[in-house]
Design an enzyme around this catalytic site. Structure first.
Site, PDB file in Angstrom:
ATOM      1  N   HIS A  44      28.332  42.633  38.298  1.00 50.09           N
ATOM      2  CA  HIS A  44      29.459  43.135  37.523  1.00 50.09           C
ATOM      3  C   HIS A  44      29.037  44.200  36.520  1.00 50.09           C
ATOM      4  O   HIS A  44      29.835  44.622  35.689  1.00 50.09           O
ATOM      5  CB  HIS A  44      30.174  41.988  36.815  1.00 50.09           C
ATOM      6  CG  HIS A  44      30.950  41.112  37.751  1.00 50.09           C
ATOM      7  ND1 HIS A  44      31.467  39.888  37.381  1.00 50.09           N
ATOM      8  CD2 HIS A  44      31.300  41.288  39.049  1.00 50.09           C
ATOM      9  CE1 HIS A  44      32.092  39.351  38.415  1.00 50.09           C
ATOM     10  NE2 HIS A  44      32.003  40.174  39.436  1.00 50.09           N
ATOM     11  N   ASN A  48      40.006  37.175  47.983  1.00 49.09           N
ATOM     12  CA  ASN A  48      39.846  38.500  48.572  1.00 49.09           C
ATOM     13  C   ASN A  48      41.102  39.358  48.518  1.00 49.09           C
ATOM     14  O   ASN A  48      41.019  40.577  48.342  1.00 49.09           O
ATOM     15  CB  ASN A  48      39.404  38.368  50.036  1.00 49.09           C
ATOM     16  CG  ASN A  48      38.056  37.704  50.171  1.00 49.09           C
ATOM     17  OD1 ASN A  48      37.276  37.633  49.224  1.00 49.09           O
ATOM     18  ND2 ASN A  48      37.766  37.182  51.355  1.00 49.09           N
TER      19      ASN A  48
END
Length: 334
Positions: free
Chosen positions: A192, A93
């Site tokens: 994506h 992250n």
């Protein structure tokens, strides 16, 4: 047993003792208590995309990174405290996730209309759906009714979330621990279709794939030259590149790119180049956008069902646990 297989055995054990699948979530959960909730979320999401086109992919990604770590409970959104190291700085992250402020804006708008009603966990689910729809992708009815977690864990995130260096086989193993099929995994990888990735995530592919000192041979030569210019050896690793050829349009171009050896991330390209089980769906989705959209929606709904079964609340601020919860010692119950 290889270290990779051992890792996934441990992940499977960890998940089996903590993850459940909710049967209480339902569409229209806020029809009576906050009838404009979904409308408000979509309006704020649209405003954020008009300011920053990248916010669509960034917000959508929050669902993945939240739901895979102890279920869809907005634990991802909690800031660190002196007594808790949260998930925002976990390996997958830090320097990767963004647009937390968009969730803050949505929460503020909802609190103004119906205070204390809509959970941050549900905001992530609704905003993620809207990010896809507003980018030209499918629309679907989301199930709502989640509670927000009372804690977060950087360690838990590090145990679960995959690296950009992961390959198709590892991803199949990981997704299976959440009862997500190979088809689900490939379709969800199609997230994506929008967004960008950093040079940091691909530098090894360009100059030292698998420790060979050579580029990944599966990269199409002209595309590799383009990536070499974008991410030169020794260059700025924070530079971003497009994850597919249409980074702001949710479509099946991502899969067409994989078939042509033009996948940006190693974890993406190996869906086609490495494992025949995932290649089958990459080819199918590259030819049939409708099939991709249908599979993506199914996968998002399945992922949204993942819950921890732990106590929760409706946070007033998505970044922190309600003060009363801490005072009553609910956090310690974890």
């Amino acid at each position: 047993m290889t270290s990779t297989h051992l890792f996934f055995v441990l992940v499977t054990f960890f998940l089996n003792i903590s993850i459940t699948f909710s049967t209480q979530l339902r569409p229209g959960f806020y029809e009576q208590t906050c009838p404009k909730a979904e409308e408000i979320v979509k309006d704020v999401m649209l405003e954020s995309m008009m300011r920053d086109r990248r916010s669509a992919a960034s917000v959508m990604r929050l669902q993945f990174h939240d739901c895979f770590v102890n279920g869809c409970d907005a634990s991802l959104l909690l800031d660190d405290t002196p007594n808790m190291l949260g998930e925002k700085l976990s390996l997958s992250n830090i320097d990767s996730l963004r647009s937390y402020e968009v969730v803050d804006e949505i929460k503020e708008a909802l609190e103004n209309f119906c205070p204390g009603v809509v959970s941050c966990a549900d905001i992530i689910i609704m905003a993620s759906r809207d990010a896809v729809t507003l980018s030209g992708g499918p629309n679907w009815e989301v199930k709502l009714g989640r509670k927000d977690s009372l804690t977060a864990s950087q360690a838990d995130s590090d145990k679960v979330m995959p690296s950009p260096r992961a390959n198709a086989t590892a991803l199949i193993d990981l997704f299976s621990t959440f009862y997500l099929s190979i088809k689900d995994m490939v379709a969800l990888s199609g997230s994506h279709s929008i967004g960008n990735g950093r040079c940091f995530s691909i530098i090894f592919r360009l100059y030292n794939q698998s420790g060979t000192g050579l580029p990944d041979p599966t990269i199409e030569p002209e595309f590799r030259e383009k990536l070499d210019r974008l991410c030169p050896d020794g260059g700025d690793l924070e530079v971003i590149g497009n994850l597919d050829a249409t980074p702001f349009k949710f479509d099946n171009q991502y899969f067409k790119d994989l078939v042509n050896g033009r996948g940006f991330l190693n974890s993406d390209q190996t869906l086609y180049s490495l494992d025949p089980r995932s290649r089958e769906f990459v080819v199918q989705f590259s030819k049939d956008q409708g099939a991709f959209f249908a599979a993506f929606v199914e996968g998002m709904l399945k992922m949204g069902d993942i819950q921890s079964g732990r106590p929760g609340e409706i946070r007033r601020n998505c970044r922190e646990v309600n003060a009363g919860s801490i005072e009553q010692g609910f956090v310690k119950s974890f």
